[in-house]
Design an enzyme around this catalytic site. Sequence first.
Site, PDB file in Angstrom:
ATOM      1  CB  CYS A 179       2.462  -1.858  13.660  1.00  0.00           C
ATOM      2  SG  CYS A 179       2.677  -1.764  11.877  1.00  0.00           S
TER       3      CYS A 179
ATOM      4  CD  GLU B 205      -2.909  -1.191   2.280  1.00  0.00           C
ATOM      5  OE1 GLU B 205      -3.994  -1.736   2.068  1.00  0.00           O
ATOM      6  OE2 GLU B 205      -2.607  -0.687   3.371  1.00  0.00           O
TER       7      GLU B 205
ATOM      8  CB  CYS C 263       2.938   7.273   3.648  1.00  0.00           C
ATOM      9  SG  CYS C 263       3.422   6.077   4.884  1.00  0.00           S
TER      10      CYS C 263
ATOM     11  CB  CYS D  18       0.319   6.469  11.395  1.00  0.00           C
ATOM     12  SG  CYS D  18       1.970   6.032  11.805  1.00  0.00           S
TER      13      CYS D  18
ATOM     14  CB  CYS E 156       5.736  -2.754  16.086  1.00  0.00           C
ATOM     15  SG  CYS E 156       7.452  -2.424  15.665  1.00  0.00           S
TER      16      CYS E 156
ATOM     17  CB  CYS F  94       6.921  -5.401   8.867  1.00  0.00           C
ATOM     18  SG  CYS F  94       8.315  -4.743   9.813  1.00  0.00           S
TER      19      CYS F  94
HETATM   20  S1  SF4 Z   1       5.825  -0.246  13.059  1.00  0.00           S
HETATM   21 FE1  SF4 Z   1       5.001  -1.914  11.765  1.00  0.00          FE
HETATM   22  S2  SF4 Z   1       5.986  -1.654   9.778  1.00  0.00           S
HETATM   23 FE2  SF4 Z   1       7.162  -0.415  11.256  1.00  0.00          FE
HETATM   24  S3  SF4 Z   1       8.827  -1.767  11.956  1.00  0.00           S
HETATM   25 FE3  SF4 Z   1       7.110  -2.055  13.401  1.00  0.00          FE
HETATM   26  S4  SF4 Z   1       5.932  -3.799  12.586  1.00  0.00           S
HETATM   27 FE4  SF4 Z   1       7.269  -3.057  10.950  1.00  0.00          FE
END
Ligand code: SF4
Length: 384
Positions: free
Chosen positions: A137, A110, A123, A358, A134, A130
Amino acid sequence: MAENIVINQEESLSELEGSNKVDLLGMDRQAMEAYFLSIGEKPFRAGQVMKWIHQFGVSDFDEMTNLSKALREKLLKLAQVRTPKIVAEQLSEDGTIKWLLEVDNHNSVEVVYIPEKNRGTLCISSQVGCALECTFCSTGQQGFNRNLENWEIIAQMWVANKALGCKPKEERRISNVVFMGMGEPLLNVTHVFPVARILMDDFAYGLSKRRVTISTSGVVPAIDKIKDELDVSLAISLHAPNNPLRDILVPINKKYPLEELMPSLYRYVEGGHSKKHVTVEYVMLDQVNDRVAHAEQLVKLLGDLPCKVNLIPFNPFPDTDYKRSSNNAIHRFRAVLEDGGLSVTVRKTRGDDIDAACGQLAGKVSDRTKRTLHRVEFSGKSLN
Ligand code: SF4
């Protein structure tokens, strides 16, 4: 109302898949000059071709009219300007636009355009999914497939420019680019660094270094690499003022704890280029990291680091236990930071009606890590 538009662009990627031709879209100037030398042409051709591709949005060599016919025919045989297929476009009621781009047969990423009064920010994504998990996220819960290649990353800018109808010499609709989409850009420096150079090249998009920002969760060796090799702006996804809490929110902290991360930020601002400050990103999670004690710890942690703090109200996504901090909690947190001498902004949430805010980007990830089968569990408990 947000609007969904499904686009059927059958040409582009699918037609060119499997081709042995060299991809020119993702080459920075140095690589492009080396390529033209390697095919017996003058290196200045690199600048001409980059202008056609990036400033005029041309992917057909036949349209590059200041190249000789012989060179155009040579390029047709040897090279290509491969661009991804746009799978869907969503328009938010606040003007934010999200595109879903197919990068191969099983994955898509995206890219989000956020128009504001005096600027337009794109962005962009650097990985399919990923690997860093996190916990606040959405991308982190999707698993990981692979790094995006140069052309797949710069194609996000190319596609957005075309879709927005940007023309050379007109005021730019995309004035800023942030590597804050899907993925950790500093785990893909081989492809992200050349793309940053293309963004800043006057033969391409000509953005200033203040307008290209790489955001990292804290890959310390690569922060040092930026200091040494690339003059761009840096944002750090901090999100917690102490190691126990950061270990949960941003698990890469277990590998590069605050004792290693903070000195790397000082090295960056004092490094060889003209770096002035770091942007510190801090997501506001209700009862998790938003207490006065956390704000006081953050003031201490940041000390005299030249920085500005960006507080980000949490954007919920399906299956998360986290909640957005109340406005009172955010204002209280901000006041403590400002009393401590820090410069603070609170990010306005954009595009949340189309899941483009975000932390909400998800794309379509064929998860090679199988993480989605053993999703991380977190109780939402606050650690001080
Ligand atoms: S915030 Fe999301 S995209 Fe960014 S490093 Fe952490 S898991 Fe990965």
